[in-house]
Design an enzyme around this catalytic site. Structure first.
Site, mmCIF file in Angstrom:
data_model
loop_
_atom_site.group_PDB
_atom_site.id
_atom_site.type_symbol
_atom_site.label_atom_id
_atom_site.label_comp_id
_atom_site.label_asym_id
_atom_site.label_seq_id
_atom_site.Cartn_x
_atom_site.Cartn_y
_atom_site.Cartn_z
ATOM 1 N N SER A 40 0.869 -1.183 0.000
ATOM 2 C CA SER A 40 0.000 0.000 0.000
ATOM 3 C C SER A 40 0.904 1.231 0.000
ATOM 4 O O SER A 40 0.965 1.982 0.956
ATOM 5 C CB SER A 40 -0.920 -0.011 1.221
ATOM 6 O OG SER A 40 -0.174 0.001 2.426
ATOM 7 N N HIS A 153 -3.502 -6.009 2.805
ATOM 8 C CA HIS A 153 -2.596 -7.027 3.330
ATOM 9 C C HIS A 153 -3.273 -8.373 3.583
ATOM 10 O O HIS A 153 -2.652 -9.302 4.092
ATOM 11 C CB HIS A 153 -1.950 -6.554 4.636
ATOM 12 C CG HIS A 153 -0.979 -5.427 4.425
ATOM 13 N ND1 HIS A 153 -0.397 -4.739 5.453
ATOM 14 C CD2 HIS A 153 -0.496 -4.866 3.289
ATOM 15 C CE1 HIS A 153 0.406 -3.795 4.963
ATOM 16 N NE2 HIS A 153 0.354 -3.846 3.653
ATOM 17 N N GLU A 162 -4.523 -2.350 9.417
ATOM 18 C CA GLU A 162 -3.771 -2.884 10.557
ATOM 19 C C GLU A 162 -4.413 -2.541 11.899
ATOM 20 O O GLU A 162 -4.733 -1.386 12.162
ATOM 21 C CB GLU A 162 -2.331 -2.311 10.548
ATOM 22 C CG GLU A 162 -1.615 -2.617 9.247
ATOM 23 C CD GLU A 162 -0.250 -1.944 9.128
ATOM 24 O OE1 GLU A 162 0.312 -1.533 10.165
ATOM 25 O OE2 GLU A 162 0.230 -1.824 7.998
ATOM 26 N N GLU A 203 1.704 -9.431 7.197
ATOM 27 C CA GLU A 203 2.569 -9.004 8.294
ATOM 28 C C GLU A 203 2.438 -9.919 9.504
ATOM 29 O O GLU A 203 2.851 -9.572 10.610
ATOM 30 C CB GLU A 203 2.274 -7.543 8.651
ATOM 31 C CG GLU A 203 2.596 -6.624 7.462
ATOM 32 C CD GLU A 203 2.540 -5.151 7.792
ATOM 33 O OE1 GLU A 203 2.088 -4.791 8.891
ATOM 34 O OE2 GLU A 203 2.960 -4.352 6.939
ATOM 35 N N ASP A 240 -3.793 1.360 11.904
ATOM 36 C CA ASP A 240 -3.364 1.947 10.633
ATOM 37 C C ASP A 240 -4.435 1.617 9.607
ATOM 38 O O ASP A 240 -4.383 0.576 8.960
ATOM 39 C CB ASP A 240 -2.007 1.395 10.164
ATOM 40 C CG ASP A 240 -1.594 2.002 8.812
ATOM 41 O OD1 ASP A 240 -2.324 2.894 8.315
ATOM 42 O OD2 ASP A 240 -0.561 1.585 8.254
ATOM 43 N N GLU A 283 -2.389 5.731 12.498
ATOM 44 C CA GLU A 283 -1.526 6.048 11.353
ATOM 45 C C GLU A 283 -2.384 6.190 10.097
ATOM 46 O O GLU A 283 -3.334 5.427 9.909
ATOM 47 C CB GLU A 283 -0.531 4.890 11.188
ATOM 48 C CG GLU A 283 0.398 5.003 10.002
ATOM 49 C CD GLU A 283 1.234 3.731 9.871
ATOM 50 O OE1 GLU A 283 1.509 3.066 10.890
ATOM 51 O OE2 GLU A 283 1.597 3.395 8.734
ATOM 52 N N ASP A 310 2.163 8.330 7.286
ATOM 53 C CA ASP A 310 2.947 7.370 6.492
ATOM 54 C C ASP A 310 2.879 7.804 5.022
ATOM 55 O O ASP A 310 3.766 8.525 4.545
ATOM 56 C CB ASP A 310 2.376 5.960 6.727
ATOM 57 C CG ASP A 310 2.950 4.894 5.802
ATOM 58 O OD1 ASP A 310 3.929 5.168 5.093
ATOM 59 O OD2 ASP A 310 2.405 3.769 5.791
ATOM 60 N N LYS A 335 10.180 4.842 6.844
ATOM 61 C CA LYS A 335 10.476 3.601 6.116
ATOM 62 C C LYS A 335 11.644 3.908 5.191
ATOM 63 O O LYS A 335 11.510 4.744 4.285
ATOM 64 C CB LYS A 335 9.267 3.195 5.273
ATOM 65 C CG LYS A 335 8.025 2.781 6.063
ATOM 66 C CD LYS A 335 6.807 2.733 5.135
ATOM 67 C CE LYS A 335 5.667 1.917 5.713
ATOM 68 N NZ LYS A 335 4.421 2.100 4.915
ATOM 69 N N HIS A 363 8.965 -1.305 9.199
ATOM 70 C CA HIS A 363 9.167 -2.302 8.133
ATOM 71 C C HIS A 363 8.254 -1.978 6.951
ATOM 72 O O HIS A 363 7.530 -0.977 6.974
ATOM 73 C CB HIS A 363 8.825 -3.696 8.683
ATOM 74 C CG HIS A 363 7.359 -3.862 9.004
ATOM 75 N ND1 HIS A 363 6.758 -5.078 9.200
ATOM 76 C CD2 HIS A 363 6.357 -2.933 9.154
ATOM 77 C CE1 HIS A 363 5.461 -4.917 9.447
ATOM 78 N NE2 HIS A 363 5.203 -3.631 9.439
ATOM 79 N N LYS A 386 7.483 -0.318 14.275
ATOM 80 C CA LYS A 386 6.367 -1.092 13.738
ATOM 81 C C LYS A 386 6.968 -2.191 12.876
ATOM 82 O O LYS A 386 7.579 -1.912 11.847
ATOM 83 C CB LYS A 386 5.487 -0.169 12.897
ATOM 84 C CG LYS A 386 4.231 -0.862 12.397
ATOM 85 C CD LYS A 386 3.260 0.119 11.801
ATOM 86 C CE LYS A 386 3.316 0.065 10.309
ATOM 87 N NZ LYS A 386 2.044 0.448 9.663
HETATM 88 P P1 PGA Z 1 3.093 -1.320 3.002
HETATM 89 O O1 PGA Z 1 2.155 -1.083 4.266
HETATM 90 O O2 PGA Z 1 4.430 -1.708 3.440
HETATM 91 O O3 PGA Z 1 2.325 -2.398 2.265
HETATM 92 O O4 PGA Z 1 3.066 -0.013 2.242
HETATM 93 C C1 PGA Z 1 2.619 -0.743 5.513
HETATM 94 C C2 PGA Z 1 1.932 0.484 6.013
HETATM 95 O O5 PGA Z 1 1.005 1.017 5.385
HETATM 96 O O6 PGA Z 1 2.317 0.979 7.050
HETATM 97 ZN ZN ZN Z 2 0.849 2.701 6.952
#
Ligand code: PGA
Ligand code: ZN
Length: 425
Positions: A40, A153, A162, A203, A240, A283, A310, A335, A363, A386
């Site tokens: 995403s 996911h 999440e 995840e 999230d 998030e 994010d 990230k 991650h 995270k």
């Molecule tokens: P992604 O999702 O690594 O698939 O982008 C993680 C997140 O949205 O935090």
């Molecule tokens: Zn996110």
């Protein structure tokens, strides 16, 4: 001095190809890093270069990024001191020449950037967290443990991506992992008893076919309680929603619930959830382009709840500064592959700290056995990480590395706890 830079194509936790880089120095020290990959992704992330050759890995091959490392990048950074991290990173940025690293690929630059740092750390006989963070690196991050997966996911009806827990009342990393594991297993029992499947998503969290966030949160509160912990003070809840994924035409489309919420209805719903459940962090509560929604949500609950950006910030210092100026969010998810070099990630994190925003090391949903982010979280003393659920070796590898770091730091280590969350003091 960097003498060899070599990349190869390996596979990530979803079985998709990704880049791994080995760096060797003149003194024989080596560093290796593997690059993660999101599902995403934010629209303004640095570009992950893929071959688009339908005959290999369904077009997802990374031979072009590998070649970029082995040819151009290798030539550009060989001979530089491994400690000259910002010079190495700047050379790659200049060589790429684009705004988003689209020519060489952020997967190429990140692999080299991290492998160089690891080789330098090894050359100085220091753990990576110490090399990057210095003498004062000592905070073990409170983990945000993703125990129910939905959205992009998982193949279930949950609109939010999440549902996480954070053992804020733990007094060490090892305890936090134990608490997370116990709640995870209790949750499995509860889901199974209620007739839900207990297969896990990308995840490592469960992916039951629940219809609403309310239901998912109720299961989690029950699991915390039944494990013998107090929801809130021992184990807090976090969300999230990954709202960019279901924002279209100025509204939020909850496919699983089969209803559409306007910007304010969506924000009010999040605020309502945060008032009814012990949620300490949300998030991507709002979509990456919905700045008005972000402002509305921040004004509504930003003083009592951590609001993490994010997709809206993409670990990019300019996007973050714009958000700070607009007064949106109070925290940033970091990230490394969203920006593509260690130097730029550190710059973004430091800009966040200066503005009073908290930083969450993160991650991606596609990971490898690489544990670099565990060290980077400690290096930054950011106090939050995270890194998925207590299942799947691509997730637990990071927890295990944090347990090792805690052991190594001994009495110098401090466990983050709730004080590192924005909006909680
Ligand atoms: P992604 O999702 O690594 O698939 O982008 C993680 C997140 O949205 O935090
Ligand atoms: Zn996110």
């Amino acid at each position: 001095e960097i003498t060899d830079v070599f990349a190869r194509e390996i596979v990530d936790s979803r079985g998709n190809p990704t880049v791994e880089v080995d760096v060797r120095l003149a003194d024989g020290s080596t560093g290796r890093a593997a690059v993660p990959s999101g599902a995403s992704t934010g629209t303004r992330e640095a570009v992950e270069l893929r071959d688009a050759d339908p005959d290999r890995f369904r077009g997802k091959g990374v031979r072009r990024a590998v070649a970029a490392v082995n040819d151009e990048i290798s030539q550009a950074v060989k001979g530089l001191p491994a400690e000259a991290q910002s010079t190495v990173d700047r050379r790659m940025i200049e060589l790429d020449g684009t705004e988003n690293k689209g020519r060489l690929g952020a997967n190429a630059t990140l692999g080299v950037s991290l492998a160089v740092a690891k080789a330098a750390a090894s050359s100085h006989e220091m753990p990576l967290y110490r090399y990057v963070g210095g003498t004062f690196a000592h905070v073990l991050p409170t983990p945000m443990i993703n125990i129910i997966n939905g959205g992009a996911h998982a193949d279930n009806a949950l609109d939010f991506q999440e549902f996480m827990i954070a053992p804020v009342g733990a007094d060490s990393m090892a305890e936090a992992v134990r608490i997370g594991s116990e709640v995870f297993h209790t949750l499995r029992d509860l889901l199974r008893e209620a007739g839900h499947n207990t297969n896990v998503g990308d995840e490592g969290g469960f992916a039951p076919n629940l219809a609403t966030a309310d239901e998912a949160l109720e299961f989690i509160v029950k699991a915390i309680d039944k494990s013998g912990f107090r929801p809130g003070s021992d184990v807090a809840l976090l969300l999230d929603p990954a709202s960019s994924e279901f924002y279209r035409d100025g509204a939020y489309h909850y496919a699983g619930e089969n209803r559409v919420r306007s910007v304010t209805e969506h924000a009010d719903y999040l605020a309502d959830l945060a008032s009814r459940f012990p949620i300490v962090s949300i998030e991507d509560g709002m979509a990456q382009d919905d700045f008005e929604g972000w402002k509305y949500l921040t004004d509504a609950i930003g003083s009592t709840c951590q609001l993490v950006g994010d997709d809206v910030f993409c670990t990019n210092v300019r996007l973050l500064q714009d958000g700070i100026d607009r007064g949106i969010a109070n925290s940033i998810l970091v990230k490394v592959n969203q920006i593509g070099t260690l130097t730029e990630m550190l710059d973004t994190a430091n800009t966040a700290f200066r503005a009073g925003y908290s930083v969450v090391m993160s991650h991606r949903s596609g990971e490898t056995e690489d544990t670099t982010i565990a060290d980077l979280a400690v290096a930054l003393n950011c106090g939050q990480i995270k890194t998925g659920s207590l299942s799947r070796a691509d997730r637990t590898a990071k927890y295990n590395q944090l347990i090792r770091i805690e052991e190594e730091l001994g009495s110098e280590s401090v466990y983050g706890g709730v004080k590192f969350f924005s909006g909680t003091s």
